[in-house]
Design a protein around this motif. Structure first.
Motif, mmCIF file in Angstrom:
data_model
loop_
_atom_site.group_PDB
_atom_site.id
_atom_site.type_symbol
_atom_site.label_atom_id
_atom_site.label_comp_id
_atom_site.label_asym_id
_atom_site.label_seq_id
_atom_site.Cartn_x
_atom_site.Cartn_y
_atom_site.Cartn_z
ATOM 1 N N LEU A 246 0.965 4.263 -2.921
ATOM 2 C CA LEU A 246 0.658 5.645 -2.553
ATOM 3 C C LEU A 246 1.842 6.581 -2.802
ATOM 4 C CD1 LEU A 246 -1.279 4.844 0.729
ATOM 5 C CD2 LEU A 246 -2.257 5.833 -1.343
ATOM 6 N N GLN B 64 -5.180 0.783 9.802
ATOM 7 C CA GLN B 64 -5.693 -0.288 8.943
ATOM 8 C C GLN B 64 -4.804 -1.529 9.009
ATOM 9 O OE1 GLN B 64 -8.598 0.680 7.824
ATOM 10 N NE2 GLN B 64 -8.105 2.748 8.541
ATOM 11 N N LEU C 227 -3.942 5.746 7.665
ATOM 12 C CA LEU C 227 -3.395 4.522 7.069
ATOM 13 C C LEU C 227 -2.946 3.507 8.112
ATOM 14 C CD1 LEU C 227 -2.445 3.042 4.463
ATOM 15 C CD2 LEU C 227 -0.228 4.171 4.784
ATOM 16 N N PHE D 193 -2.669 11.568 7.043
ATOM 17 C CA PHE D 193 -2.558 10.381 6.200
ATOM 18 C C PHE D 193 -2.070 9.189 7.027
ATOM 19 C CE2 PHE D 193 0.503 7.801 3.765
ATOM 20 C CZ PHE D 193 -0.373 7.178 2.898
ATOM 21 N N ALA E 88 0.831 -1.204 0.000
ATOM 22 C CA ALA E 88 0.000 0.000 0.000
ATOM 23 C C ALA E 88 0.865 1.253 0.000
ATOM 24 C CB ALA E 88 -0.916 -0.004 1.225
#
Length: 206
Positions: A16, A135, A132, A128, A12
């Motif tokens: 990003l 998760q 993030l 951010f 991820a």
């Protein structure tokens, strides 16, 4: 924290990081206008900023800033003003004839500091991380403490960002060499750099 969970976070993070954004565009602009070493020093500054945001997120400081609209606005507009200031300097340089090989080079320490300011003064990075990291937090009874997991993810994010931004620096230097063959485009590099910084600054403010 399981290896599978960590690898999922890494995937991820890579996706990003390679998406066009303020940090990679900033590295690109510095590398083209100067050289790959300039881009790498800017990258080191940005990564230092990432470490600051990681520490803040783990300590809960980012959550405090998020809850205080006043504090958030101060950091947000300070970052935007700094970027627009850099853009103004680039536009001033753009009024003169630009030749890549003859441009005055910024010291690497100054580029490093610019990278830090660029990242630290962007509150969206803190938000951010706060969005993030949870998760991928392992909340089982045997899991590491949440702050330790967040620091670990921050280090992983920092390392992959360094690799990607350094790659961008090497690529940008190839573009720089190509531009040296076309004086008409070369003369507009500072204007392009100023435009990029202006867009980033306005986008951050809005």
């Amino acid at each position: 924290m399981s290896i599978a969970l960590l690898l999922s976070f890494l995937g991820a993070a890579v996706v990003l990081t390679i998406m066009p954004g303020p940090d990679n565009l900033f590295v690109l602009a510095q590398s083209i206008s100067q050289n790959k070493k300039a881009g790498i020093m800017t990258t080191l500054g940005l990564c230092t900023g990432i470490f600051v945001h990681t520490t803040a997120a783990a300590a809960g400081i980012s959550a405090i800033i998020y809850q205080s609209s006043f504090a958030f606005m101060i950091v947000k507009y300070a970052g935007a003003i700094y970027l627009i200031y850099l853009a103004w300097g680039a536009f001033r340089e753009g009024k003169t004839s630009f030749e890549i090989g003859s441009q005055p080079k910024l010291s690497y320490s100054k580029l490093y500091k610019r990278g830090i300011f660029m990242n630290v003064l962007n509150p969206k990075v803190s938000l951010f991380f706060l969005a993030l990291f949870p998760q991928f937090i392992d909340s089982t009874s045997n899991a590491w403490a949440v702050p330790i997991q967040m620091v670990l993810m921050g280090i992983v994010f920092l390392l992959q960002a360094f690799v990607i931004f350094t790659t961008i620096s090497f690529f940008a230097e190839k573009v720089r060499i190509w531009l040296e063959r076309y004086p008409a485009i070369e003369k507009r590099i500072n204007l392009i750099k100023g435009a990029i910084l202006s867009v980033i600054g306005v986008k951050l403010a809005l």
